[in-house]
Design a protein around this motif. Sequence first.
Motif, mmCIF file in Angstrom:
data_model
loop_
_atom_site.group_PDB
_atom_site.id
_atom_site.type_symbol
_atom_site.label_atom_id
_atom_site.label_comp_id
_atom_site.label_asym_id
_atom_site.label_seq_id
_atom_site.Cartn_x
_atom_site.Cartn_y
_atom_site.Cartn_z
ATOM 1 N N GLY A 227 0.800 -1.229 0.000
ATOM 2 C CA GLY A 227 0.000 0.000 0.000
ATOM 3 C C GLY A 227 0.827 1.271 0.000
ATOM 4 N N LEU A 228 1.940 1.264 -0.760
ATOM 5 C CA LEU A 228 2.807 2.442 -0.813
ATOM 6 C C LEU A 228 2.215 3.513 -1.730
ATOM 7 N N THR A 229 2.630 4.734 -1.506
ATOM 8 C CA THR A 229 2.122 5.865 -2.289
ATOM 9 C C THR A 229 2.672 5.855 -3.707
ATOM 10 N N GLU A 230 3.989 5.625 -3.846
ATOM 11 C CA GLU A 230 4.654 5.624 -5.148
ATOM 12 C C GLU A 230 5.675 4.496 -5.209
ATOM 13 N N ALA A 231 5.961 4.050 -6.453
ATOM 14 C CA ALA A 231 6.975 3.006 -6.653
ATOM 15 C C ALA A 231 7.731 3.295 -7.938
ATOM 16 N N HIS A 232 9.054 3.310 -7.845
ATOM 17 C CA HIS A 232 9.879 3.600 -9.026
ATOM 18 C C HIS A 232 11.000 2.569 -9.121
ATOM 19 N N GLY A 233 11.066 1.875 -10.256
ATOM 20 C CA GLY A 233 12.094 0.883 -10.485
ATOM 21 C C GLY A 233 13.174 1.387 -11.423
ATOM 22 N N HIS A 234 14.175 0.511 -11.707
ATOM 23 C CA HIS A 234 15.301 0.849 -12.584
ATOM 24 C C HIS A 234 16.019 2.116 -12.111
ATOM 25 N N MET A 235 16.130 2.267 -10.776
ATOM 26 C CA MET A 235 16.742 3.480 -10.206
ATOM 27 C C MET A 235 18.193 3.202 -9.819
ATOM 28 N N LEU A 236 19.113 3.945 -10.445
ATOM 29 C CA LEU A 236 20.512 3.900 -10.042
ATOM 30 C C LEU A 236 20.703 4.787 -8.808
ATOM 31 N N PRO A 237 21.838 4.665 -8.096
ATOM 32 C CA PRO A 237 22.067 5.509 -6.916
ATOM 33 C C PRO A 237 21.886 6.998 -7.193
ATOM 34 N N ASP B 101 20.006 8.282 -9.466
ATOM 35 C CA ASP B 101 18.587 8.555 -9.700
ATOM 36 C C ASP B 101 17.842 8.717 -8.378
ATOM 37 N N LYS B 102 18.206 7.877 -7.390
ATOM 38 C CA LYS B 102 17.571 7.989 -6.074
ATOM 39 C C LYS B 102 17.878 9.341 -5.434
ATOM 40 N N SER B 103 19.128 9.760 -5.519
ATOM 41 C CA SER B 103 19.527 11.056 -4.948
ATOM 42 C C SER B 103 18.784 12.194 -5.624
ATOM 43 N N ALA B 104 18.670 12.111 -6.936
ATOM 44 C CA ALA B 104 17.968 13.168 -7.687
ATOM 45 C C ALA B 104 16.505 13.226 -7.278
ATOM 46 N N TYR B 105 15.900 12.064 -7.046
ATOM 47 C CA TYR B 105 14.494 12.038 -6.661
ATOM 48 C C TYR B 105 14.300 12.663 -5.281
ATOM 49 N N ILE B 106 15.218 12.378 -4.371
ATOM 50 C CA ILE B 106 15.134 12.969 -3.028
ATOM 51 C C ILE B 106 15.278 14.492 -3.115
ATOM 52 N N GLU B 107 16.206 14.957 -3.938
ATOM 53 C CA GLU B 107 16.382 16.404 -4.125
ATOM 54 C C GLU B 107 15.106 17.037 -4.674
ATOM 55 N N LYS B 108 14.437 16.331 -5.560
ATOM 56 C CA LYS B 108 13.180 16.823 -6.135
ATOM 57 C C LYS B 108 12.124 16.981 -5.039
ATOM 58 N N LEU B 109 12.003 15.996 -4.163
ATOM 59 C CA LEU B 109 11.038 16.079 -3.068
ATOM 60 C C LEU B 109 11.372 17.239 -2.128
ATOM 61 N N GLN B 110 12.659 17.410 -1.841
ATOM 62 C CA GLN B 110 13.073 18.496 -0.954
ATOM 63 C C GLN B 110 12.809 19.859 -1.582
ATOM 64 N N ALA B 111 12.984 19.951 -2.902
ATOM 65 C CA ALA B 111 12.714 21.209 -3.613
ATOM 66 C C ALA B 111 11.233 21.570 -3.537
ATOM 67 N N GLU B 112 10.383 20.552 -3.380
ATOM 68 C CA GLU B 112 8.938 20.773 -3.258
ATOM 69 C C GLU B 112 8.550 21.149 -1.830
ATOM 70 N N GLY B 113 9.538 21.240 -0.948
ATOM 71 C CA GLY B 113 9.284 21.651 0.430
ATOM 72 C C GLY B 113 8.995 20.512 1.392
ATOM 73 N N GLN B 114 9.209 19.266 0.930
ATOM 74 C CA GLN B 114 8.951 18.122 1.803
ATOM 75 C C GLN B 114 10.175 17.815 2.672
ATOM 76 N N ILE B 115 9.920 17.383 3.897
ATOM 77 C CA ILE B 115 10.991 16.908 4.779
ATOM 78 C C ILE B 115 11.075 15.405 4.578
ATOM 79 N N VAL B 116 12.222 14.955 4.097
ATOM 80 C CA VAL B 116 12.352 13.585 3.583
ATOM 81 C C VAL B 116 13.263 12.741 4.470
ATOM 82 N N ALA B 117 12.790 11.533 4.767
ATOM 83 C CA ALA B 117 13.630 10.512 5.413
ATOM 84 C C ALA B 117 13.860 9.403 4.394
ATOM 85 N N PHE B 118 15.078 8.864 4.374
ATOM 86 C CA PHE B 118 15.394 7.762 3.472
ATOM 87 C C PHE B 118 15.837 6.564 4.295
#
Length: 631
Positions: free
Chosen positions: A476-486, A488-505
């Motif tokens: 029951g996760l909100t989002e799922a993304h495959g084929h992610m290199l390291p 790509d994961k970092s870029a996605y976290i930066e994107k969430l932070q740019a949207e003003g979200q406080i992110v835990a990994f």
Amino acid sequence: MQRFILSKKNQITFISGILIVLGFIAHFGFENVGLFNAAFILASILGVIPIAIQAISALKVKVVSIDLLVTIAVIGAFFIQNYEESAIVTFLFLFGAWLEARTLNQTRSAIKELTDMAPEVALKQNEKGEFAEVDIWDVDEGDTLLVKTGAKVPVDGTVLIGEGHINEASITGEAVPVSKIKDSEVFAGTILENGTLQIQADRVGEDTTFGKIIELVEEAQDSKSEAERFIDRFSKWYTPTVLVLSLIVWFISKDIELAITILVLGCPGALVIGVPVSNVSGIGNGAKNGILLKGSEVINDFSKVDSIVFDKTGTLTIGNPEVAESKTYGEANRALSYLASIEAESDHPLGKAIVADLGEIERYTVEETEVVKGGGIIAQVDGHRVAVGNVALMEQENVSLNQEVLTDIKKYEKNGNSLVLTAVDGKLNVLMGIRDQVRKGVKEDLQELKNLGVKNLIVLSGDNQGTVDLVANELGLTEAHGHMLPEDKSAYIEKLQAEGQIVAFVGDGVNDSPSLALADIGIAMGSGTDVAIETSDVVLMNSDFSRLPHALGLTKATARNMMQNILIAIGVVLVLLVSVFFSDWMNMSIGMLVHEGSILVVILNGMRLLKYRLKGNRQETSTEVITERVS
């Protein structure tokens, strides 16, 4: 001399208390005013000396401390011959300081429990091959040690000789003893319940599990949160402000007793102690429950997290592939034995999963093995040609796959399995579906995170999108993304932070390290790599995912507790100061009593966190520090 006096503060407090009691007995029991005054004068002088020393020490580094306010107030009360109040004020202030120190020592009990469990001696093999008892600090890496029944394992190491059962409750939190044989890993501080083991020391001293855990907890408890740094800055300005206010009141009213009372009532003792006791209690609770919070700042940030990003393998899933589904066609008993014989010689993860699933089964000698790149293995076993591999290998071997088999293959693939087919002499006998299993109870844990206010639960994985979607749908996760290199994961976290979200990994591998470092809160599984653990802010020891909801709930409770203590402390000071001007009952003694009462309240409020347990949590709270491996 100053150091000696400060070292005797507790004794001075006790003597002052006795003198005050004697003074009241002389006054009310014998109406002896002389003895009454003498007792209170002596109590005032004794009590103010250590307070004045601390005030002068603070002034030397240009800090106007609370001690200065109390010193001036006591001296003023003494000279206006209000000996009763000067004595009571000094006693209550010293008693409050003793209470604070004692309470903080209690809240740091997590470290004491760890150090008490740490071994002090070891049986080390000498040049003659004999074992002799030595201090734990005399053990070096590579030494051979003997552990007897009932003894503590002295180091982190590997079993060389022997068998036994070790109670690892102090490490994993599990009460069931764990069987240890040759090549098994053992940890410092665990207890050998039966058997005898010879082990090789792999990590010693501060590099052992206990050493690292103690170091991390000490660093965390000694760190300061933003709230504490704010209070430090606030105190530097607040104390001089109260001093100036009392001077203004004295100048206007010419009432020195009123001015001195303001000095006493303005002491922000509860404010200074309230936040640290909350932080230390929260970190102590985490340490006891398998959660390492690396600093007070982590508590503040973690409590505000609204998006948690997960790596899949080793985090949401176990990390080791297992046989999830299997089916046989025709007479397959012999085929299963052939399969076990072939895979027993393989180091491939899928092969290990098959061998583990088949267990004790008849084995045959394997001959003429041929590895087909990207396909599987072809071997001669017991005079038969056995092909083990994927669909492409079956087609290459001209193995007929009927409609039933094709339907099963499609179903297994849809379920996210890696397929292993076994054919004997050109006929298919076994179909196995192997996949990484979702951790038991993870779905319930994720729901608890949602209940705690986490808005987005996202999985990022290097696995194929289909497999990732299956895991996401199951949990029951909100989002799922495959084929992610390291990256790509970092870029996605930066994107969430740019949207003003406080992110835990949350992750466990070397490839997760950039994301763990980049996220607002990096959370590492305790059985993960050293790099992942070092770059994280929070470590879930023993890779126990169920600790994550407890960790989030604990940080939220700690943040609330800090705010409650701040409001209590400021509220008490405001009420006392207002009472000075608008009531007839307020005086120095009552004010100081209320002050010390407020300190006791914030201390007790903070200590409630030591007993915190997430409501509805599936897992019982452990009373021991839990860790799988921190090195």
